[in-house]
Design a protein around this motif. Sequence first.
Motif, short mmCIF file in Angstrom:
data_model
loop_
_atom_site.label_atom_id
_atom_site.label_comp_id
_atom_site.label_asym_id
_atom_site.label_seq_id
_atom_site.Cartn_x
_atom_site.Cartn_y
_atom_site.Cartn_z
N CYS A 112 37.31 67.46 44.55
CA CYS A 112 36.28 68.50 44.63
C CYS A 112 36.71 69.63 45.57
O CYS A 112 37.11 69.36 46.71
CB CYS A 112 34.97 67.90 45.14
N HIS A 125 39.84 60.10 38.06
CA HIS A 125 39.73 60.43 39.47
C HIS A 125 39.44 61.92 39.62
O HIS A 125 40.07 62.75 38.97
CB HIS A 125 41.01 60.07 40.21
N LEU A 126 38.54 62.24 40.53
CA LEU A 126 38.06 63.61 40.68
C LEU A 126 38.38 64.15 42.07
O LEU A 126 38.23 63.45 43.06
CB LEU A 126 36.53 63.61 40.48
N LEU A 169 45.33 67.96 57.41
CA LEU A 169 44.61 67.96 56.14
C LEU A 169 43.62 66.80 56.18
O LEU A 169 43.98 65.69 56.55
CB LEU A 169 45.60 67.77 54.99
N MET A 227 40.32 64.75 54.11
CA MET A 227 39.46 64.56 52.94
C MET A 227 38.66 63.28 53.09
O MET A 227 39.09 62.33 53.72
CB MET A 227 40.31 64.47 51.66
N LYS A 254 37.14 60.28 50.87
CA LYS A 254 37.37 59.69 49.55
C LYS A 254 36.33 58.61 49.28
O LYS A 254 36.00 57.82 50.16
CB LYS A 254 38.77 59.10 49.49
N THR A 255 35.82 58.62 48.07
CA THR A 255 34.85 57.62 47.66
C THR A 255 35.47 56.82 46.52
O THR A 255 36.05 57.40 45.60
CB THR A 255 33.55 58.30 47.17
N GLN A 262 37.99 57.16 41.73
CA GLN A 262 37.95 57.78 43.05
C GLN A 262 37.46 59.21 42.96
O GLN A 262 37.72 59.91 41.99
CB GLN A 262 39.36 57.70 43.60
N SER A 263 36.77 59.61 43.99
CA SER A 263 36.38 61.01 44.13
C SER A 263 36.78 61.45 45.53
O SER A 263 36.57 60.72 46.50
CB SER A 263 34.86 61.11 43.93
N ARG A 264 37.40 62.61 45.63
CA ARG A 264 37.77 63.10 46.98
C ARG A 264 37.24 64.50 47.18
O ARG A 264 37.30 65.33 46.28
CB ARG A 264 39.30 63.01 47.21
N ARG A 265 36.69 64.71 48.34
CA ARG A 265 36.11 66.03 48.65
C ARG A 265 36.68 66.54 49.97
O ARG A 265 36.89 65.76 50.89
CB ARG A 265 34.59 65.94 48.80
N ALA A 276 36.61 56.31 52.46
CA ALA A 276 37.67 56.36 53.48
C ALA A 276 37.89 57.82 53.87
O ALA A 276 37.67 58.73 53.08
CB ALA A 276 38.97 55.76 52.93
N THR A 277 38.32 57.99 55.09
CA THR A 277 38.68 59.33 55.56
C THR A 277 40.20 59.40 55.61
O THR A 277 40.86 58.51 56.15
CB THR A 277 38.11 59.60 56.96
N TRP A 278 40.73 60.45 55.01
CA TRP A 278 42.17 60.63 54.93
C TRP A 278 42.51 61.84 55.77
O TRP A 278 41.91 62.91 55.62
CB TRP A 278 42.53 60.85 53.46
N GLY A 293 43.18 54.96 54.27
CA GLY A 293 43.26 56.26 54.91
C GLY A 293 44.67 56.80 54.73
O GLY A 293 45.41 56.36 53.85
N TYR A 294 45.09 57.75 55.59
CA TYR A 294 46.45 58.28 55.47
C TYR A 294 47.44 57.35 56.14
O TYR A 294 47.26 56.92 57.27
CB TYR A 294 46.54 59.68 56.12
#
Lengths: 554, 554
Positions: free
Chosen positions: B507, B504-505, A188, A190, A192-193, A551-554, A177-179, B27-28
């Motif tokens: 990055c 949860h990570l 802002l 991010m 998110k996976t 979850q992973s967020r970059r 997802a895109t946040w 999403g947001y």
Amino acid sequence: MTETPHPLFTRHADTLERALTAITERGYWSAYPESPSPRVYGETAAADGEAAFRSYLTGKFPLDQPGTVDWVATEASPFGIDLGVQYPHADAETLLAAAATALPGWRDAGPQTRVGVCLEILARLHAHIFELANAVHATSGQAFVMAFQAGGAHALDRALESLAYAYREMTRHPATATWEKPAKGEPLRMTKTFHVVPRGVALAIGCNTFPTWNTYPGFFASLVTGNPVVVKPHPRAVLPLAITVRYAREVLAEAGFDPNLVLLAAEAPGERLASTLALRPEVRIIDYTGSTEYGDWLEANARQAVVYTEKAGVNTIVVDSTDDFAGMCRNIGFSLVLYSGQMCTTPQNILVPAAGISTDQGHKSFDEVAAGIAGVVGKLTGDPARAVELTGAVVNDGVLARLNEADGVGEVLLASRTVDHPTYPGAVVRTPLVAKLGADAVSTYGREWFGPISFVIATDSTTHSLALFRQTVGEQGALTASVYSTDETVLDATETAAIECGVHLSCNLTGGVFVNQSAAFSDFHGSGANPAANAALTDGAYVASRFRVVQSRR
Amino acid sequence: MTETPHPLFTRHADTLERALTAITERGYWSAYPESPSPRVYGETAAADGEAAFRSYLTGKFPLDQPGTVDWVATEASPFGIDLGVQYPHADAETLLAAAATALPGWRDAGPQTRVGVCLEILARLHAHIFELANAVHATSGQAFVMAFQAGGAHALDRALESLAYAYREMTRHPATATWEKPAKGEPLRMTKTFHVVPRGVALAIGCNTFPTWNTYPGFFASLVTGNPVVVKPHPRAVLPLAITVRYAREVLAEAGFDPNLVLLAAEAPGERLASTLALRPEVRIIDYTGSTEYGDWLEANARQAVVYTEKAGVNTIVVDSTDDFAGMCRNIGFSLVLYSGQMCTTPQNILVPAAGISTDQGHKSFDEVAAGIAGVVGKLTGDPARAVELTGAVVNDGVLARLNEADGVGEVLLASRTVDHPTYPGAVVRTPLVAKLGADAVSTYGREWFGPISFVIATDSTTHSLALFRQTVGEQGALTASVYSTDETVLDATETAAIECGVHLSCNLTGGVFVNQSAAFSDFHGSGANPAANAALTDGAYVASRFRVVQSRR
């Protein structure tokens, strides 16, 4: 989703789609024809399946599992069929290590690929349905047609139902997802996976009476959510699950996965392998069907795992009144005869007012109601050749011992008889015993008498029946309940009692549907809301805790 | 569905629909504005809320609960605000009896009506957000803006998220279905009704630091699925939950339901009321946030209930390399200062290679990285007036004791300082302590030091950092993890480690998002896949076991 679907997902996408619709609508649907007719399955299917079954007998079962140290043969057919199949035997350590090694590749394959592979396993098992049916028949004592239906087609339906629930649950969230949150200046942002992560190794503990039907839902729910599954069959009903493991491993290997995602844990006599496995830290999910005592032990001791149990209960019928006395007696009588009362859904307690009931045939006394039901049982079991196609055989000595014990209880309305099986001279066949009890004999009818044993219990009134219903089902649990009444207020009061005891209720069954039957995609089996089971086939709770989202967020 | 929607369902249908979309997209989205600005909430909102808050002080809190035998006042504000609010005190027996009596009417109202009423409770709480924020601020020690956001807007968002998940789960199956199975002659037909049945009474045990944010999800998930909720606040943070209970009861009563569906269980000092309630057979669901020791005790002993826990962990940052050294130090430093490290998501362990890292400013030695982070902490806390708006106050003596203990541990890079609060002379304010440790000091950094205490740990390499990450997070759990690296393979390896540890990570956070923040509708909080929590906010598993489906077929 940019994932290219796995070819097995594409192959079975329509089946999955239809199953997803079915679990949403919960009307009638079945993916696997329940008739063993040659018109459905082809002229040679029955003979081929029986030949495949026979090829396993008195030999080593073809499973190339790791760590096999010796071979064990523990089965004894209720029909006296000489089985003698030998299964590979390994220690818990080796099996769990192999399962754990197989996990990452399966986890990383993702929900879509896993469901595709699992659907292919179902298709492969369906192609071998006669082989499975013969194995269930021989080990459980079910008559062949029932073994084909419950142990074959309906078991596959329940498996597909469970796959559909699990797939829907795993895909409840998007994979990414895109946040984007508004902020002063640039928003802002991010990416998110959301990873579906299995719990660990799953243990599926099978039972003697329904080795496939009761094992498949948990087995497939665990496997499709990414958990390797160690299958520990009942020592007297190994073959149906060995066949299952064989074809599951075959499909997994063909699809490029480690076949050790599915392992058979056959046990040597007295080994208590289930308990050893259940307490291992690697085992994070356990599915179990069987005695209350062992189910409670698992729940109390296998604390590192999520434990799903189906245990014992006292299934109950409340008889208040009927506009189809003959249909009611026929329906209840048939329920008692089917698989000689060895279904977890067979009624045990039939609560009838001592003053009798009103019916379409006028007032019927308590004794007339009891005699009506017992009469149907007698008639259905009168002719040995027809009887055994309904009763099947007695699954084990525990049932025989209870039958002997029940012989001295209350007033016997219909004694259990021994029937000579026309086909299998070694078969142990018993017809149902029906006894009359007073409402005060709650120490007798207030516990489960698993097997062909039922009680017609004289109560003060339907109100009293409902109080006893609440008491016994509340304390001991039940998987099924039914009520006969022409009075809507009685039906509603029974429904309220059923809701408060957490038991599924059937009302006024007089035709071709029986209280012991529960249809995949429509009927829930078990509720998790009374002591007979802590889970239901199948709802969201049955699948949701078999995996986690990381979850992973970059 | 022929049910006519309840007016409260109709009133909030759009909000529910938007929330249902949000949990699908992740999403947001936010339903409750997080800015306490008068432009958003109106010119008088802040003053009105503060006045409402002040009206509670040193008096009897207005709750007309049954069975009040005396009044208890147990709070002590970290800011030294004189609270002295007295809460009604009843015995467990009375509270549970009142809750059980309230159950049937609420159960029978059905999912749609219940979600409508719960959404109205959220709207009512939102109308009192400044009152809530003052209460959270005063009891938790959070600075006001944070209390408004985390304790007000974000807590309401998490509550709405939980309502959306629970509503979707309850309506996964239709309320009724028609089953029609083809048969010889007439098809078999039945009408099936699927009742959503609550488990029983729910117990929500609040914590000191985030009395609303951590309690609302379980509270609303239990309530909307039909379970009466007994709210047992932390004795030092009663007011935010007392206000919540007050308005929930108000809405329930207005909607024609028994207000005892929501009850406050304030405890007298030393009473151990949570433990008494937790072991009662009526209590079938428990939500808890707090220490690992007590969470483990609940899981082991409250066996009659489904227990959801959030416990302690060791949140960890892996520093490998960065293309924004200043941004990295700013981001990490801010995370440590926020609420003086008293968030369950605050990083504790910062793993940095002893040989240093490459950055956009060239090579930075281990000491330069540590100094960079400590420097930001020092700068953010340099001016008392600005510092306290970030740090808030120290929640309790346990944190102070740990700070004293930490003072002798490793090499102190930045000592904790006492800050005089410009507004509250009685406030206990401490700035974060940052210490340097060797990788061999795992007995120190391998456990949680809850509060403003962080360690920069010198490792042999990033590979070594990842091994320590797996070890400490695997053993102790964590709610958050983050990694800084310009190397995709390091990011991927960390993501794999995070998946395998179930954490949860985040990055390369260098801007306005911090590792300790988790946004409702998008970020999962806790995973249930490591020892820090057995549940996640919010996924299907969090709601699915709070009710059962009981079926009736006619």
